[in-house]
Motif scaffolding. Structure first.
Motif, PDB file in Angstrom:
ATOM      1  N   LEU A  83       0.769  -1.227  -0.020  1.00 19.67           N
ATOM      2  CA  LEU A  83      -0.027   0.156  -0.133  1.00 19.67           C
ATOM      3  C   LEU A  83       0.954   1.109  -0.228  1.00 19.67           C
ATOM      4  O   LEU A  83       0.378   2.442  -0.539  1.00 19.67           O
ATOM      5  CB  LEU A  83      -0.971  -0.024   1.163  1.00 19.67           C
ATOM      6  N   TYR A 103      -7.589   0.259   1.518  1.00 14.71           N
ATOM      7  CA  TYR A 103      -6.618  -0.857   1.671  1.00 14.71           C
ATOM      8  C   TYR A 103      -6.057  -0.925   3.081  1.00 14.71           C
ATOM      9  O   TYR A 103      -5.390  -1.450   3.478  1.00 14.71           O
ATOM     10  CB  TYR A 103      -5.500  -0.963   0.712  1.00 14.71           C
ATOM     11  N   ASP A 217      -1.692  -2.005  -5.969  1.00 16.19           N
ATOM     12  CA  ASP A 217      -2.959  -2.101  -5.384  1.00 16.19           C
ATOM     13  C   ASP A 217      -3.328  -3.635  -5.611  1.00 16.19           C
ATOM     14  O   ASP A 217      -3.811  -4.126  -4.793  1.00 16.19           O
ATOM     15  CB  ASP A 217      -3.896  -1.456  -6.415  1.00 16.19           C
ATOM     16  N   ALA A 221      -4.176  -5.968  -2.628  1.00 12.63           N
ATOM     17  CA  ALA A 221      -5.704  -6.823  -2.590  1.00 12.63           C
ATOM     18  C   ALA A 221      -5.290  -8.245  -2.707  1.00 12.63           C
ATOM     19  O   ALA A 221      -6.166  -8.652  -1.746  1.00 12.63           O
ATOM     20  CB  ALA A 221      -6.337  -6.462  -3.920  1.00 12.63           C
ATOM     21  N   ASP A 242     -14.444  -7.397   0.472  1.00 16.30           N
ATOM     22  CA  ASP A 242     -13.098  -6.905   0.619  1.00 16.30           C
ATOM     23  C   ASP A 242     -12.349  -7.842  -0.440  1.00 16.30           C
ATOM     24  O   ASP A 242     -11.541  -7.800  -1.244  1.00 16.30           O
ATOM     25  CB  ASP A 242     -12.473  -6.730   1.912  1.00 16.30           C
TER      26      ASP A 242
END
Length: 342
Positions: A83, A103, A217, A221, A242
């Motif tokens: 992140l 995040y 990202d 994720a 999520d």
């Protein structure tokens, strides 16, 4: 109730600050019930309750009520896992904060963040979780100051919030907080909140890199997906959303992911996935559409990607399909939206 956890990278910053203060950090970790060897694993996590105990012991050992502000100065992009790189590559502060909210559970699930803007102000809040877990004052101090330092690193070195509101009681000496935030600080506030000038949040950032941001990202994720799968507690309904978001972001460049394919990646039937999303007040189609819109606006803010490349990255079959969707989202064609000032 699920056990809240946080990345060990926060504790690594605490240890660094303790060592610099001449305190026996190994002993404090042991007293807090934390395995100091876990600091060597960048993806390992500690229970938030024990990390809170470490914060308390650290303040006692150093005799410094503002110790958390020192820890924030020891923190960097690596504190946030992948992140951190996404944040540093964001096109604007508004985009960086949206990413941080999306995040944040990579860093910790021991607090809830929110971010909203009107024409004049942007407000960033750190609050208790839906389960009622209240973040300790030291962790709020540290994360609030880290966010301000993030703004200074990405945008302008002298950037400061307009107002700082902290729930913690007023300290005997407020000067370290005033010096750190360079803004008026209200202690004993009803909420933990930073207020910023909204106009600053749409200024282009020097090191914006949409491709680098997108790649990290995806890493963030995937981490969230693994974290959700490995949790020993029963996953909450939000965890499914999520985890689905992580799957969709990863799969989009390979074409529009079907609900069946996404459900399979989550080890669910399509019907089960549909039911759990409905219970949460959303749907597969809505979530997919929201993600595409967020990513489209992010990619279009910079000139690195052509419209055809963005079409591919969002999993559309052709440019006309992307343009039709973008008109539905914004009322404009993507090329016109990109060329519009501001």
């Amino acid at each position: 109730m699920p056990t809240a956890t946080t990345l060990t990278s926060w504790a690594r910053a605490i240890r660094k600050a303790l060592d610099a203060a001449g305190v026996d950090s190994a002993q404090l970790f042991a007293d807090a019930g934390l395995d100091i060897a876990a600091l060597a694993d960048a993806t390992a996590r500690y229970p938030v309750a024990r990390t809170n105990r470490l914060w308390q012991l650290a303040v006692q050992a150093t005799g410094d009520p503002a110790f958390a502000l020192t820890v924030a100065r020891q923190s960097g992009m690596l504190t946030f896992h992948a992140l951190g790189y996404s944040l540093s590559a964001s096109a604007t502060l508004r985009e960086a904060f949206a990413r941080l909210i999306r995040y944040f559970k990579v860093v910790s699930d021991g607090a809830e963040l929110s971010f909203d803007c009107d024409d004049a102000h942007c407000r960033y809040r750190i609050a208790a979780t839906a389960d009622g877990f209240e973040p300790i004052a030291e962790s709020v101090d540290a994360f609030a100051f880290v966010v301000v330092r993030l703004c200074r690193g990405l945008y302008r070195r002298d950037h400061a919030p307009l107002e700082v509101h902290l729930r913690r009681p007023i300290p005997a000496n407020p000067e370290p907080w005033l010096r750190a935030f360079k803004a008026p600080v209200t202690f004993g506030a009803t909420e933990n909140m930073l207020v910023f000038k909204a106009a600053d949040f749409d200024q282009p950032l020097e090191f914006a890199n949409p491709e680098l941001a997108r790649q990290n990202d995806e890493v963030a994720a995937r981490y969230l997906q693994r974290f959700g799968e490995q949790s020993s507690a029963s996953p909450g309904r939000k965890a499914i959303r999520d985890r689905l978001r992580a799957i969709l972001i990863e799969q989009l460049p390979r074409g529009e992911p079907s609900q069946e394919r996404a459900a399979e990646a989550l080890h669910l039937s399509a019907r089960s996935l549909q039911r759990r999303l409905a219970d949460e007040g959303t749907s597969y189609k809505t979530l997919l559409d929201d993600i595409r819109r967020e990513l489209a606006l992010s990619y279009l803010r910079q000139a690195q990607h052509s419209i055809s490349e963005i079409t591919y990255l969002l999993g559309f079959s052709d440019t006309s399909s992307f343009t039709h969707a973008f008109r539905r989202w914004t009322g404009e064609a993507p090329s016109r939206w990109r060329d519009t000032p501001g």
